[in-house]
Design an enzyme around this catalytic site. Sequence first.
Site, PDB file in Angstrom:
ATOM      1  N   HIS A 190      18.380  -7.151   1.613  1.00 62.12           N
ATOM      2  CA  HIS A 190      17.597  -8.359   1.271  1.00 62.12           C
ATOM      3  C   HIS A 190      16.142  -8.236   1.725  1.00 62.12           C
ATOM      4  CE1 HIS A 190      21.629 -10.224   0.818  1.00 62.12           C
ATOM      5  NE2 HIS A 190      21.885  -9.575   1.939  1.00 62.12           N
ATOM      6  N   SER A 213     -11.184   0.021  -6.270  1.00 65.20           N
ATOM      7  CA  SER A 213     -11.442  -1.235  -6.962  1.00 65.20           C
ATOM      8  C   SER A 213     -12.920  -1.296  -7.300  1.00 65.20           C
ATOM      9  CB  SER A 213     -11.058  -2.394  -6.038  1.00 65.20           C
ATOM     10  OG  SER A 213     -11.795  -3.547  -6.389  1.00 65.20           O
ATOM     11  N   LYS A 225     -10.517  -0.746  -1.055  1.00 63.33           N
ATOM     12  CA  LYS A 225      -9.195  -0.590  -1.686  1.00 63.33           C
ATOM     13  C   LYS A 225      -8.872   0.830  -2.119  1.00 63.33           C
ATOM     14  CE  LYS A 225      -7.301  -3.957  -3.664  1.00 63.33           C
ATOM     15  NZ  LYS A 225      -6.022  -4.610  -3.411  1.00 63.33           N
ATOM     16  N   GLU A 257       2.639   2.214  -9.597  1.00 59.97           N
ATOM     17  CA  GLU A 257       2.663   0.956 -10.350  1.00 59.97           C
ATOM     18  C   GLU A 257       2.851   1.205 -11.841  1.00 59.97           C
ATOM     19  OE1 GLU A 257      -0.103  -2.271  -8.236  1.00 59.97           O
ATOM     20  OE2 GLU A 257      -1.091  -0.363  -8.515  1.00 59.97           O
TER      21      GLU A 257
END
Length: 484
Positions: free
Chosen positions: A164, A291, A297, A304
């Site tokens: 979980h 970024s 970043k 992804e």
Amino acid sequence: MSSNQLDKKSEAWSALFSEPMSELVKRYTASVFFDQRLWQADVTGSLAHADMLAAQGIISDADHQSIQKGLGQIQKEIEAGQFDWKLDLEDVHLNIEARLTQLAGDAGKRLHTGRSRNDQVATDVRLWLRDEIDVISGLLAELQGALVDVAEQNIDVILPGFTHLQVAQPVSFAHHLLAYVEMFARDAERMGDVRRRTNRLPLGSAALAGTTYPLDRERVARTLGMVDDQGVAQLCQNSLDGVSDRDFAIEFCSAASLTMVHVSRLSEELILWMSQNFGFVRIADRFTTGSSIMPQKKNPDVPELARGKTGRVVGHLMSLITLMKGQPLAYNKDNQEDKEPLFDVVDTLKDTLRIFVEMIGGELNPASGKREGGITVNAQAMEAAAQKGFATATDLADYLVKKGLPFRDAHETVAKAVKAATSHNCDLSELPLSVLQEFHPSIEKDVFDCLSLRGSLNARNTLGGTAPAQIKIQIARHRDRLPG
Ligand code: ARG
């Protein structure tokens, strides 16, 4: 059709047709701009068919030689990018046949004896896919190898295992990676299964009902390597089925979807692990992007995108399975729509696997024969995270069971200890012995062995468990079954 009739097929199919197709309909029905990708399989299939026609005395040896020569020339033209693909000639098959007829005259026109585009295209797709499956199986083996390499270097690195997404029990990072090796091993098994059912010959089914010529289908199958492990020719045994079903392509997309789902799960973990909140791993900069606005970043674009492309592959599976549904026997033009999704699944899967091999394992250094520059592991961050969240609470319960408590009572006792540790803002292992003993008098000094992360790992020494001794057994097993 005479050779120049074939060339101008667009004007009308044959004497039967009273008007040509409109430009729009021509574009709508043509497939040559995507199915030309099957050209090598088409040439190989035609050579095998011609060889058999000659062996059976259906065409003369002279015609056979002209066909071989013409197809050889076509092969060269295509490889050199000099082949003139014509939309007017609809698909890869008619384009190649028309060129062959230009080059070889009547011999070219005899090639299609006992054959239809229906069994031809089914054969081409199977041949093409079979070879792609072999590439994919190789990549799956490489990815497993890369994961085993990283696992071997991280047997003693401990991170929190989750259920979980809550800290559950400590596990070795190697054990975690080897879970993915199991998944990719099953994916490779599935690819092997799909290959067996893909590698069967439709040729000889002709348009749908078989053919009146004395074809030797087994010879064609053997020439094309459509044989089982014992060398027995593998043939589609029913002509209606052979030309029409694309279940092998659906099965392949299903196996590919599962592989992508596994890649996607791994991607999700990499993305979490790379976030500042975890800080467990880094991947090389070339797999990340910055970024345009936030200078700090480094985004995990590759994992992804892999997660995103999984949706695309699953979507193609849905396309193919829906394409097949409701088609009456035998061939229907619907099946021409099988190609673009199938090609895209193959491309997406191959690219994804190639990138993951390098991202996880690093680049192959030809000098050492080893991979370098794969993921970087922050063992300290992993271990620090495993120290939080009472990951060894189960171990304390197991300790009490060994002292004679029923498991349910031990569970309750430990819950109280966790509550106390929480209020002291410390781990169970940081509670003094005297405090622990208040929960149960049987607790002795040796309790701290089982409350340590390493003690917890070592205790799980059954097959499939996370104890380093078990991991070493698994790594040896993988090394044994993987190539290289
Ligand atoms: N381009 C067609 C396909 O991909 C080849 C088979 C055409 N057969 C036919 N009867 N129209 O399926």
